[in-house]
Design a protein around this motif. Structure first.
Motif, mmCIF file in Angstrom:
data_model
loop_
_atom_site.group_PDB
_atom_site.id
_atom_site.type_symbol
_atom_site.label_atom_id
_atom_site.label_comp_id
_atom_site.label_asym_id
_atom_site.label_seq_id
_atom_site.Cartn_x
_atom_site.Cartn_y
_atom_site.Cartn_z
ATOM 1 N N TRP A 249 0.938 -1.306 0.103
ATOM 2 C CA TRP A 249 -0.033 -0.035 0.024
ATOM 3 C C TRP A 249 0.872 1.205 -0.260
ATOM 4 N N LEU A 250 0.283 2.298 -0.612
ATOM 5 C CA LEU A 250 0.850 3.469 -0.424
ATOM 6 C C LEU A 250 0.901 3.943 1.205
ATOM 7 N N ALA A 251 1.909 4.872 1.614
ATOM 8 C CA ALA A 251 1.879 4.980 3.078
ATOM 9 C C ALA A 251 0.697 5.459 3.920
ATOM 10 N N HIS A 252 -0.192 6.574 2.985
ATOM 11 C CA HIS A 252 -1.330 7.027 3.783
ATOM 12 C C HIS A 252 -2.895 6.856 2.955
ATOM 13 N N LEU A 253 -2.500 6.065 1.853
ATOM 14 C CA LEU A 253 -3.595 5.783 1.183
ATOM 15 C C LEU A 253 -4.085 4.428 0.904
ATOM 16 N N PRO A 254 -5.590 4.004 0.740
ATOM 17 C CA PRO A 254 -5.827 2.691 0.570
ATOM 18 C C PRO A 254 -5.460 2.123 -0.652
ATOM 19 N N SER A 255 -4.306 2.107 -1.185
ATOM 20 C CA SER A 255 -4.030 1.888 -2.654
ATOM 21 C C SER A 255 -2.691 1.791 -2.544
ATOM 22 N N PRO A 256 -2.184 0.598 -3.677
ATOM 23 C CA PRO A 256 -2.897 -0.046 -4.620
ATOM 24 C C PRO A 256 -3.656 -1.422 -4.027
ATOM 25 N N GLY A 257 -2.896 -1.635 -2.823
ATOM 26 C CA GLY A 257 -3.391 -3.020 -2.265
ATOM 27 C C GLY A 257 -2.916 -4.364 -3.283
ATOM 28 N N LEU A 258 -1.707 -4.012 -3.828
ATOM 29 C CA LEU A 258 -0.961 -5.220 -4.701
ATOM 30 C C LEU A 258 -0.508 -6.409 -3.873
ATOM 31 N N LEU A 259 -0.882 -7.697 -4.327
ATOM 32 C CA LEU A 259 -0.342 -8.703 -3.374
ATOM 33 C C LEU A 259 1.021 -9.231 -4.019
ATOM 34 N N LEU A 260 1.621 -8.392 -5.079
ATOM 35 C CA LEU A 260 3.064 -8.743 -5.439
ATOM 36 C C LEU A 260 3.921 -7.643 -5.146
ATOM 37 N N SER A 261 5.308 -7.859 -4.945
ATOM 38 C CA SER A 261 6.066 -6.894 -4.578
ATOM 39 C C SER A 261 7.161 -6.583 -5.730
ATOM 40 N N ARG A 262 6.922 -7.477 -6.925
ATOM 41 C CA ARG A 262 7.678 -7.151 -7.990
ATOM 42 C C ARG A 262 6.924 -7.633 -9.345
ATOM 43 N N SER A 263 6.919 -6.898 -10.282
ATOM 44 C CA SER A 263 6.034 -6.821 -11.500
ATOM 45 C C SER A 263 6.716 -5.973 -12.428
ATOM 46 N N ILE A 264 6.214 -5.921 -13.705
ATOM 47 C CA ILE A 264 6.426 -5.254 -14.744
ATOM 48 C C ILE A 264 4.932 -4.179 -14.909
ATOM 49 N N GLY A 265 5.238 -2.877 -14.887
ATOM 50 C CA GLY A 265 4.103 -1.753 -14.782
ATOM 51 C C GLY A 265 4.070 -1.449 -13.419
ATOM 52 N N ASP A 266 2.628 -1.495 -12.942
ATOM 53 C CA ASP A 266 2.041 -0.705 -11.758
ATOM 54 C C ASP A 266 2.862 0.254 -11.113
ATOM 55 N N ASP A 267 2.852 1.393 -11.923
ATOM 56 C CA ASP A 267 3.416 2.550 -11.414
ATOM 57 C C ASP A 267 3.328 3.171 -10.042
ATOM 58 N N MET A 268 1.985 2.949 -9.591
ATOM 59 C CA MET A 268 1.686 3.245 -8.340
ATOM 60 C C MET A 268 2.473 2.686 -7.157
ATOM 61 N N ALA A 269 2.441 1.116 -7.467
ATOM 62 C CA ALA A 269 3.317 0.494 -6.573
ATOM 63 C C ALA A 269 4.515 0.569 -6.754
ATOM 64 N N THR A 270 5.153 0.877 -7.849
ATOM 65 C CA THR A 270 6.640 1.069 -8.084
ATOM 66 C C THR A 270 7.015 2.258 -7.402
ATOM 67 N N SER A 271 6.242 3.084 -6.950
ATOM 68 C CA SER A 271 6.663 4.377 -6.252
ATOM 69 C C SER A 271 6.878 4.117 -4.799
ATOM 70 N N VAL A 272 6.570 2.971 -4.385
ATOM 71 C CA VAL A 272 6.905 2.490 -2.980
ATOM 72 C C VAL A 272 7.254 0.976 -2.910
ATOM 73 N N GLY A 273 8.154 0.826 -3.774
ATOM 74 C CA GLY A 273 9.068 -0.281 -3.706
ATOM 75 C C GLY A 273 8.948 -1.451 -4.520
ATOM 76 N N CYS A 274 7.827 -1.740 -5.520
ATOM 77 C CA CYS A 274 7.715 -2.715 -6.193
ATOM 78 C C CYS A 274 8.494 -2.576 -7.588
ATOM 79 N N THR A 275 9.266 -3.364 -8.009
ATOM 80 C CA THR A 275 10.198 -3.503 -8.876
ATOM 81 C C THR A 275 10.083 -4.498 -10.101
ATOM 82 N N ALA A 276 10.575 -4.110 -11.018
ATOM 83 C CA ALA A 276 10.624 -5.179 -12.162
ATOM 84 C C ALA A 276 11.734 -5.771 -12.417
ATOM 85 N N ARG A 277 12.808 -5.454 -11.481
ATOM 86 C CA ARG A 277 14.044 -6.133 -11.563
ATOM 87 C C ARG A 277 13.796 -7.653 -10.938
ATOM 88 N N PRO A 278 14.355 -8.632 -11.612
ATOM 89 C CA PRO A 278 13.970 -9.962 -11.269
ATOM 90 C C PRO A 278 14.909 -10.562 -10.379
#
Length: 519
Positions: free
Chosen positions: A322-351
């Motif tokens: 999740w973002l620090a203070h918002l109920p988004s994006p609620g992603l069940l993944l910590s790595r993926s290609i895309g997902d800009d909102m999640a990328t801003s808080v640590g999700c990465t495409a680096r495998p």
């Protein structure tokens, strides 16, 4: 559908597709010289594991921005003291941002990628004949919300990267409103990029006389950077990935050497036959925010990792990103290609990249599948289904049917994709004597080793007479019947069975993307 086999031929010139800037190898040092000898892996020193885990977590923090604008090696992070203690690392996300790196390292993770890689054999066997057969399929699933299939897969046997024995298998599992577009784009783009860069690399390595061009550490960065460059091109393509994206799991096999790169939860297994039983060796770890090193990276970037919270205040399900203070994006993944909102808080495409040297006569199958399989079937169940099937096509169908049966209890089924790669080891009796088979097979008369000794499988693998790749019965690599009505097939595969004068033209050029309003 089955996967096409390209004919044996001399390597072709590098592809013309523009790709990544891969540095030329600085020397020809082989990993085999420093690798541990074959046999059971030594127990890891707990203190060493902890240090490696700290390094893994901190490296993943440093690689955070690579998922948007380029390779981590191209981005310079400036470290300054933090008023809260620890470090403050400035990182470019287009604009420079800062975040605090926690001073306390994560606890040692029981199933870390470090321990996974340490447990795998590292030295490929030489002078071993290996025939590879593969098949794949995908299914839309069922249920009131299943209007499209967001899964894609790619499969090429032979000729990949300009290598006679090079093969590539990929699965992409899209999510979000534009997940189908993201997965389709990546299926078209990532294999093209990776193939072109491998061709350039192998040509350069041959010109510079690299001693072991297929060494683990020389291929790893090419595969890893292909993910990052694919995400950069995904943004350039204009697909809306603010809250959409795709997982990606890729296998590159060159004879008995296997590299696996994964971002997400499309799992890869190696299945061996030992003492007449099917044994599973996972080659990937699911990228969930709950994994300690993944959580460390997300929280360092300012994200939250916690389960979904209902209006009543009760939390349900497993931890999400999740973002620090918002109920988004609620992603069940910590790595993926895309997902800009999640990328801003640590999700990465680096495998995470795993290397394994296949064990002759023991390792029988590679399996790669999306979470539509793993959400309802265990690794052991899939291994049994695949091992009991007559061929890769039948194995794919058996796993699909078993998964759909389990999904029926939930009244809805996720998209399902699966690729099964069969490894058929050749006859070493002529060149090494009968004892070689016993040594390769761990001293047991099981699986293919027993059949080779009895001569039962000798006719199924025909050598080209020069120690090269076996001649494959291409009828076994393609479907002879139409798939069931509920199954869909991917775009045409890259390799062509009639390309006898070239090791393979490489993956097909990208096709036109569907419009963004089709979801």
């Amino acid at each position: 559908m089955g996967c096409l086999q390209s004919k044996d031929a001399a390597p072709a010139a590098p592809g013309t597709a523009s790709g990544l800037a891969i540095a030329a190898p600085t020397n020809g040092t082989s990993t085999q010289a420093n690798a541990a000898p074959e046999g059971p892996p030594a127990a890891a020193d707990p203190s060493a594991v902890e240090l490696e885990e700290q390094a893994e977590a901190r490296d993943s923090v440093g690689n955070l921005p690579s998922s948007i604008h380029g390779s981590a090696s191209d981005l310079g992070g400036v470290v300054t003291p933090s008023p809260r203690g620890g470090e403050r690392r400035a990182v470019a996300f287009g604009d420079v941002q800062t975040f605090d790196v926690p001073t306390s390292p994560p606890a040692v993770e029981e199933h870390s990628h470090f321990l996974l890689q340490k447990s795998l054999p590292q030295v490929p066997a030489a002078n071993v004949e290996l025939e590879t057969r593969a098949a794949g399929l995908k299914h839309i699933g069922f249920g009131p919300l299943k209007k499209e299939n967001q899964d894609e897969y790619f499969c090429q046997v032979g000729g990949f990267g300009g290598q006679k024995d090079g093969s590539c298998y990929c699965i992409f599992d899209g999510h979000g409103n534009y997940g189908r577009d993201a997965a389709h784009f990546c299926r078209q783009e990532l294999p093209v990029l990776f193939d072109a860069e491998l061709r350039r690399y192998y040509e350069r390595a041959a010109a510079e006389g690299v001693k072991d061009p297929s060494a683990k550490e020389l291929i790893e960065p090419i595969l890893s950077d292909a993910f990052v460059e694919t995400e950069r091109r995904l943004h350039q393509a204009g697909i809306n990935v603010s809250s959409s994206g795709t997982t990606a799991s890729v296998i590159f096999q060159n004879r008995a050497s296997v590299w696996v790169a994964a971002a997400g939860d499309s799992r890869v297994l190696c299945i061996a036959q030992l003492d007449n039983q099917w044994k599973v060796q996972p080659l990937t770890l699911d990228h969930r925010p709950s994994r300690k090193t993944e959580k460390f990276r997300v929280e360092a970037a300012g994200g939250r990792v916690e389960p979904k919270r209902l209006p009543s205040g009760k939390t349900v399900g497993e931890p999400r990103l999740w973002l620090a203070h918002l109920p988004s994006p609620g992603l069940l993944l910590s790595r993926s290609i895309g997902d800009d909102m999640a990328t801003s808080v640590g999700c990465t495409a680096r495998p995470e990249v795993t290397f394994m040297a296949l064990r002759p006569f023991l390792d029988q199958y590679l399996v790669i599948a999306s979470d539509g399989v793993w959400d309802v079937l265990s690794n052991d169940t899939v291994a049994q289904l695949v091992g009991d099937a007559a061929d890769p096509e039948a194995a794919c169908q058996a796993v699909l049917e078993a998964a759909l049966l389990e999904w029926e209890e939930r009244l809805a089924a996720d998209n399902i994709s699966i690729i099964v790669v069969q490894l058929v080891w050749g006859d070493l009796l002529n060149s090494h004597g009968s004892n070689a088979i016993f040594r390769m097979a761990g001293g047991s008369h099981t699986g293919h080793a027993r059949r080779l000794l009895s001569g039962a499988s000798a006719a199924s693998v025909a050598s080209n007479g020069s120690g090269g790749s076996p001649i494959v019965d291409e009828a076994k690599l393609t479907h002879t019947q139409a798939p069931p009505p509920a199954m869909t097939q991917p775009p045409a595969l890259a390799a062509t069975a009639s390309a006898a004068a070239d090791p393979g033209p490489g993956p097909a050029a990208p096709e036109a993307l569907p419009s963004k309003g089709t979801s």
